[in-house]
Design a protein around this motif. Structure first.
Motif, PDB file in Angstrom:
ATOM      1  N   ARG A  43     125.552 125.524  58.988  1.00 19.82           N
ATOM      2  CA  ARG A  43     126.266 125.173  57.750  1.00 19.82           C
ATOM      3  C   ARG A  43     126.341 123.660  57.563  1.00 19.82           C
ATOM      4  N   LEU A  44     126.234 122.922  58.670  1.00 17.77           N
ATOM      5  CA  LEU A  44     126.419 121.476  58.635  1.00 17.77           C
ATOM      6  C   LEU A  44     125.145 120.757  58.210  1.00 17.77           C
ATOM      7  N   PRO A  75     132.535 123.564  50.630  1.00 21.42           N
ATOM      8  CA  PRO A  75     133.390 124.157  51.668  1.00 21.42           C
ATOM      9  C   PRO A  75     134.192 125.344  51.139  1.00 21.42           C
ATOM     10  N   CYS A  76     134.366 126.328  51.999  1.00 21.96           N
ATOM     11  CA  CYS A  76     135.190 127.488  51.682  1.00 21.96           C
ATOM     12  C   CYS A  76     136.415 127.483  52.594  1.00 21.96           C
ATOM     13  N   ASP A  77     137.269 128.488  52.450  1.00 19.63           N
ATOM     14  CA  ASP A  77     138.481 128.551  53.273  1.00 19.63           C
ATOM     15  C   ASP A  77     138.144 128.609  54.760  1.00 19.63           C
ATOM     16  N   SER A 105     132.976 118.076  52.520  1.00 18.24           N
ATOM     17  CA  SER A 105     132.349 118.019  51.196  1.00 18.24           C
ATOM     18  C   SER A 105     131.018 118.739  51.230  1.00 18.24           C
ATOM     19  N   GLY A 106     130.624 119.237  50.086  1.00 23.12           N
ATOM     20  CA  GLY A 106     129.290 119.786  49.947  1.00 23.12           C
ATOM     21  C   GLY A 106     128.283 118.674  49.671  1.00 23.12           C
ATOM     22  N   LYS A 107     127.057 118.840  50.138  1.00 21.11           N
ATOM     23  CA  LYS A 107     126.014 117.826  49.973  1.00 21.11           C
ATOM     24  C   LYS A 107     125.759 117.523  48.495  1.00 21.11           C
ATOM     25  N   ASP A 108     125.607 118.543  47.681  1.00 24.59           N
ATOM     26  CA  ASP A 108     125.269 118.323  46.272  1.00 24.59           C
ATOM     27  C   ASP A 108     126.367 117.573  45.540  1.00 24.59           C
ATOM     28  N   ARG A 109     127.611 117.821  45.894  1.00 23.63           N
ATOM     29  CA  ARG A 109     128.709 117.115  45.233  1.00 23.63           C
ATOM     30  C   ARG A 109     128.648 115.622  45.542  1.00 23.63           C
TER      31      ARG A 109
END
Length: 267
Positions: A43-44, A75-77, A105-109
């Motif tokens: 996920r990382l 990211p999720c819970d 944070s998410g990469k795309d964001r």
């Protein structure tokens, strides 16, 4: 000539490096690298250090460990729960640090146009790569201008009500100290970015940041120096945070808006 965190062309130099980490903090950084990889696996996308440790300014037993973890998706819970467990474990296992902060944070964001002058700048200029491919390679170079000031800290007015709610809910000395440190840090950094375009530079040293701010606002200099001291050595006295929320914070938010405008609303 004073460089003020800039390169000869007037762009931000990336602060911090793994080579600056003091020997006493090497074990906790090594453990963080291992545990992050184990906790998030595929996920990382990448992990970064920021704050005093990669600048070589850590204080054993008093500095916290600051981490930015970038995931391949938002990211999720579960990801946030994992971050809490990771932070708690590192904090408990290493007396050299006083707390662990994990940003997700998410990469795309981070690579989005919306975050280019906020999260993107933060990663590219203030974060030190720890694991994975460095996203800074996909981001522009940055100058200390009013656009950057607006998009990094132009949301102080929105934070004040949240801090008031947190102050009302803080029930223990530990919670009050954590809030005092968080609020004081943000106020000092907002004070610096308020004057950053005029000063033409950057520093993450909170004491220096307060001094720079004081050159432009001498009437508020003593308050900002005191806030920098609380950011480094937080206190549990609720009156300290109350003063920030009733006086320095609202004044700073109004002055910031008048000079740089407000941060672009986020989705």
């Amino acid at each position: 000539m004073e460089r003020r965190g800039m390169d000869p062309d007037g762009f931000f130099e990336r602060e911090g490096s793994l080579g600056r980490i003091q020997p006493q903090f090497a074990p906790v950084v090594a453990a963080a690298r291992t545990r992050i990889g184990e906790a998030y696996g595929p996920r990382l996308h990448s992990a970064y250090l920021y704050g005093s440790l990669p600048r070589g300014a850590g204080r054993p037993g008093r500095s916290d460990l600051d981490l930015l973890l970038v995931l391949h998706r938002e990211p999720c819970d579960q990801d946030r729960d994992t971050a809490e467990v990771l932070a708690r474990g590192l904090d408990q296992d290493f007396a050299e640090i006083d707390g662990v902060g994990v940003l997700l944070s998410g990469k795309d964001r981070l690579l989005s146009e919306q975050e280019r002058y906020d999260g993107g700048w933060f990663l590219a200029c203030l974060c030190t790569p720890l694991l994975g491919a460095d996203l800074a390679e996909h981001l522009p170079r940055y100058r200390p201008d009013s656009l950057l000031a607006r998009e990094t800290n132009g949301d102080l007015a929105e934070l004040l009500p949240r801090w008031r709610a947190s102050a009302a809910a803080a029930a223990t000395p530990r919670e009050r100290r954590a809030l005092a440190r968080s609020v004081a840090r943000r106020l000092v950094r907002t004070g610096l970015t308020l004057v950053m375009p005029r000063w033409g530079g950057w520093t993450s040293d909170l004491t220096e940041a307060a001094e720079v701010f004081g050159r432009y606002y001498p009437g508020r200099a003593a308050q900002m120096r005191a806030a920098a001291a609380v950011a480094l050595d937080p206190v549990a006295d609720p009156a300290v945070v109350r003063a920030y929320l009733e006086d320095l914070g609202p004044w700073l938010a109004d002055e910031y808006t008048a000079r740089h405008g407000t941060k672009t609303p986020r989705d």
